[in-house]
Design an enzyme around this catalytic site. Sequence first.
Site, PDB file in Angstrom:
ATOM      1  N   ASN A 229       0.827  -1.208   0.000  1.00  0.00           N
ATOM      2  CA  ASN A 229       0.000   0.000   0.000  1.00  0.00           C
ATOM      3  C   ASN A 229       0.857   1.252   0.000  1.00  0.00           C
ATOM      4  OD1 ASN A 229      -2.031  -1.818   0.183  1.00  0.00           O
ATOM      5  ND2 ASN A 229      -2.435  -1.500   2.357  1.00  0.00           N
TER       6      ASN A 229
ATOM      7  N   ASN B  26      -8.056 -12.819   4.765  1.00  0.00           N
ATOM      8  CA  ASN B  26      -8.614 -12.079   3.619  1.00  0.00           C
ATOM      9  C   ASN B  26     -10.139 -12.203   3.634  1.00  0.00           C
ATOM     10  OD1 ASN B  26      -8.646 -10.591   1.269  1.00  0.00           O
ATOM     11  ND2 ASN B  26      -7.291 -11.961   0.132  1.00  0.00           N
TER      12      ASN B  26
ATOM     13  N   HIS C 280       5.855  -0.782  -2.858  1.00  0.00           N
ATOM     14  CA  HIS C 280       5.333  -0.115  -4.057  1.00  0.00           C
ATOM     15  C   HIS C 280       5.375   1.409  -3.941  1.00  0.00           C
ATOM     16  CE1 HIS C 280       2.949  -3.972  -5.371  1.00  0.00           C
ATOM     17  NE2 HIS C 280       4.224  -4.039  -5.656  1.00  0.00           N
TER      18      HIS C 280
HETATM   19  C1  BJW Z   1     -10.230  -7.401   2.224  1.00  0.00           C
HETATM   20  C2  BJW Z   1     -11.123  -6.465   2.674  1.00  0.00           C
HETATM   21  C3  BJW Z   1     -11.283  -6.386   4.048  1.00  0.00           C
HETATM   22  C4  BJW Z   1     -11.122  -6.310   0.550  1.00  0.00           C
HETATM   23  N1  BJW Z   1     -10.597  -7.189   4.842  1.00  0.00           N
HETATM   24  N2  BJW Z   1      -9.560  -8.199   3.035  1.00  0.00           N
HETATM   25  C5  BJW Z   1       3.255 -12.371 -15.852  1.00  0.00           C
HETATM   26  C6  BJW Z   1       3.421 -13.283 -14.816  1.00  0.00           C
HETATM   27  C7  BJW Z   1       4.002 -12.900 -13.617  1.00  0.00           C
HETATM   28  C8  BJW Z   1       4.425 -11.594 -13.416  1.00  0.00           C
HETATM   29  C9  BJW Z   1       4.253 -10.685 -14.433  1.00  0.00           C
HETATM   30  C10 BJW Z   1       3.668 -11.066 -15.645  1.00  0.00           C
HETATM   31  N3  BJW Z   1       3.644  -9.982 -16.446  1.00  0.00           N
HETATM   32  C11 BJW Z   1       4.168  -8.922 -15.758  1.00  0.00           C
HETATM   33  C12 BJW Z   1       4.540  -9.342 -14.535  1.00  0.00           C
HETATM   34  C13 BJW Z   1       5.128  -8.512 -13.438  1.00  0.00           C
HETATM   35  C14 BJW Z   1       4.141  -7.516 -12.874  1.00  0.00           C
HETATM   36  C15 BJW Z   1       2.865  -8.257 -12.472  1.00  0.00           C
HETATM   37  O1  BJW Z   1       2.779  -8.871 -11.423  1.00  0.00           O
HETATM   38  N4  BJW Z   1       1.816  -8.168 -13.291  1.00  0.00           N
HETATM   39  C16 BJW Z   1       0.562  -8.861 -13.007  1.00  0.00           C
HETATM   40  C17 BJW Z   1      -0.585  -8.026 -13.529  1.00  0.00           C
HETATM   41  C18 BJW Z   1       0.639 -10.249 -13.594  1.00  0.00           C
HETATM   42  N5  BJW Z   1       4.773  -6.940 -11.700  1.00  0.00           N
HETATM   43  C19 BJW Z   1       5.542  -5.870 -11.796  1.00  0.00           C
HETATM   44  O2  BJW Z   1       5.729  -5.293 -12.862  1.00  0.00           O
HETATM   45  C20 BJW Z   1       6.262  -5.437 -10.533  1.00  0.00           C
HETATM   46  N6  BJW Z   1       7.662  -5.328 -10.798  1.00  0.00           N
HETATM   47  C21 BJW Z   1       8.404  -6.413 -11.084  1.00  0.00           C
HETATM   48  O3  BJW Z   1       7.928  -7.530 -11.184  1.00  0.00           O
HETATM   49  O4  BJW Z   1       9.757  -6.153 -11.230  1.00  0.00           O
HETATM   50  C22 BJW Z   1      10.604  -7.256 -11.577  1.00  0.00           C
HETATM   51  C23 BJW Z   1      11.022  -8.100 -10.406  1.00  0.00           C
HETATM   52  C24 BJW Z   1      11.300  -9.431 -10.584  1.00  0.00           C
HETATM   53  C25 BJW Z   1      11.669 -10.224  -9.514  1.00  0.00           C
HETATM   54  C26 BJW Z   1      11.808  -9.681  -8.260  1.00  0.00           C
HETATM   55  C27 BJW Z   1      11.544  -8.349  -8.076  1.00  0.00           C
HETATM   56  C28 BJW Z   1      11.142  -7.579  -9.152  1.00  0.00           C
HETATM   57  C29 BJW Z   1       5.761  -4.065 -10.088  1.00  0.00           C
HETATM   58  C30 BJW Z   1       4.355  -4.138  -9.609  1.00  0.00           C
HETATM   59  C31 BJW Z   1       3.838  -2.748  -9.284  1.00  0.00           C
HETATM   60  C32 BJW Z   1       2.402  -2.778  -8.783  1.00  0.00           C
HETATM   61  N7  BJW Z   1       1.916  -1.471  -8.681  1.00  0.00           N
HETATM   62  C33 BJW Z   1       0.549  -1.235  -8.191  1.00  0.00           C
HETATM   63  C34 BJW Z   1       0.214   0.262  -8.389  1.00  0.00           C
HETATM   64  C35 BJW Z   1       1.141   1.171  -7.664  1.00  0.00           C
HETATM   65  C36 BJW Z   1       0.723   1.464  -6.262  1.00  0.00           C
HETATM   66  C37 BJW Z   1      -0.545   2.279  -6.201  1.00  0.00           C
HETATM   67  O5  BJW Z   1      -0.863   3.024  -7.131  1.00  0.00           O
HETATM   68  O6  BJW Z   1      -1.211   2.156  -5.160  1.00  0.00           O
HETATM   69  O7  BJW Z   1       0.429  -1.634  -6.824  1.00  0.00           O
HETATM   70  S1  BJW Z   1      -0.681  -2.219  -9.017  1.00  0.00           S
HETATM   71  C38 BJW Z   1      -1.720  -2.436  -7.627  1.00  0.00           C
HETATM   72  O8  BJW Z   1      -1.796  -3.856  -7.322  1.00  0.00           O
HETATM   73  C39 BJW Z   1      -0.965  -1.783  -6.449  1.00  0.00           C
HETATM   74  C40 BJW Z   1      -1.117  -2.816  -5.387  1.00  0.00           C
HETATM   75  O9  BJW Z   1      -0.122  -2.656  -4.400  1.00  0.00           O
HETATM   76  C41 BJW Z   1      -1.040  -4.112  -6.137  1.00  0.00           C
HETATM   77  C42 BJW Z   1      -1.636  -5.285  -5.414  1.00  0.00           C
HETATM   78  O10 BJW Z   1      -3.012  -5.116  -5.187  1.00  0.00           O
HETATM   79  P1  BJW Z   1      -3.661  -5.654  -3.849  1.00  0.00           P
HETATM   80  O11 BJW Z   1      -3.110  -4.905  -2.687  1.00  0.00           O
HETATM   81  O12 BJW Z   1      -3.562  -7.109  -3.787  1.00  0.00           O
HETATM   82  O13 BJW Z   1      -5.185  -5.168  -4.031  1.00  0.00           O
HETATM   83  P2  BJW Z   1      -6.396  -5.914  -4.797  1.00  0.00           P
HETATM   84  O14 BJW Z   1      -7.445  -4.908  -5.052  1.00  0.00           O
HETATM   85  O15 BJW Z   1      -5.918  -6.698  -5.936  1.00  0.00           O
HETATM   86  O16 BJW Z   1      -6.925  -6.964  -3.719  1.00  0.00           O
HETATM   87  C43 BJW Z   1      -7.540  -6.542  -2.518  1.00  0.00           C
HETATM   88  C44 BJW Z   1      -7.783  -7.775  -1.651  1.00  0.00           C
HETATM   89  O17 BJW Z   1      -8.292  -7.320  -0.416  1.00  0.00           O
HETATM   90  C45 BJW Z   1      -8.811  -8.756  -2.231  1.00  0.00           C
HETATM   91  O18 BJW Z   1      -8.289 -10.073  -2.144  1.00  0.00           O
HETATM   92  C46 BJW Z   1     -10.027  -8.612  -1.317  1.00  0.00           C
HETATM   93  O19 BJW Z   1     -10.692  -9.851  -1.080  1.00  0.00           O
HETATM   94  C47 BJW Z   1      -9.398  -8.144  -0.039  1.00  0.00           C
HETATM   95  N8  BJW Z   1     -10.254  -7.333   0.812  1.00  0.00           N
HETATM   96  N9  BJW Z   1     -11.700  -5.825   1.556  1.00  0.00           N
HETATM   97  C48 BJW Z   1      -9.763  -8.115   4.280  1.00  0.00           C
HETATM   98  N10 BJW Z   1     -12.174  -5.505   4.582  1.00  0.00           N
END
Ligand code: BJW
Length: 235
Positions: A92, A201, A109
Amino acid sequence: MAAHRNIVILTGAGISAESGLRTFRAADGLWEDHRVEDVATPQAFRRDPDLVQRFYDVRRANILAAQPNPAHDALARLDREWRGELLIVTQNIDDLHERAGARRVLHMHGEGLSAWCTACDARHPWTGILRDEPPCPACGAAALRPDIVWFGEMPYRMDETFAALARADVFVSIGTSGAVYPAAGFVQEATSHGAATLELNLERSQGSRWFDETRLGPASELVPEWVEELLQRED
Ligand code: BJW
């Protein structure tokens, strides 16, 4: 669970949902009809900087208006009282863990309340807007962008995180969908080093099958219960 063990906690948007901050992949997770994948990339920023700056200007204002909820409070309590190693790795960009009082927090992030100058590489605490292209306080260039890790960019402090995962006895994932790497792979990394793993979750994440245990419910209830349980066992 024996005393003084090492804990790594991964948090995602779900932990801040009950503070009024929207998650990314829920039905209401769109912003002005844009998916996060369309605004959170360097390519989107080059194509339409005004759109991306507006997205983060709104997010910054929302962060400032939000308050920590009982889940943030419980992790802050754990941070204060846990005598072993502990690291809260948050995806976050809000500062609700810190405002609840947690200290051992790593923002993989980036941070919504920070601006990064792409001309001189300085970072500045930032609570205002960026869409009007203010000058960098250090070098004067109009080159400030949100200090956020976008898709395709390297998350912050990964060496530190993977080292902590290698030492972890317990790995807990809270409120994250498991859709974004490398965070989605932390459970397997921790497991490969022998950690016990727990998911808290609202619904099962994409990587739910990798966890030893899953508890479903709102973070504001599950996290205080888990922290209480852990600290009781520690006594
Ligand atoms: C509740 C609740 C309640 C609701 N109580 N629970 C193909 C395969 C694998 C990887 C890749 C691929 N193609 C590209 C990639 C890599 C890519 C990636 O993963 N892409 C995917 C789309 C597949 N990743 C990257 O590019 C990352 N960099 C990278 O990999 O560099 C290379 C590297 C390699 C090896 C080691 C290290 C590095 C960078 C990722 C950057 C993500 N950025 C974002 C936006 C920026 C931040 C912002 O603006 O806020 O980050 S995207 C967005 O998603 C944000 C979040 O941090 C991130 C994750 O989301 P999160 O937190 O999981 O939220 P939600 O909405 O998805 O889920 C919410 C959850 O809460 C749900 O489960 C609900 O059930 C739950 N919930 N209410 C408890 N009350």
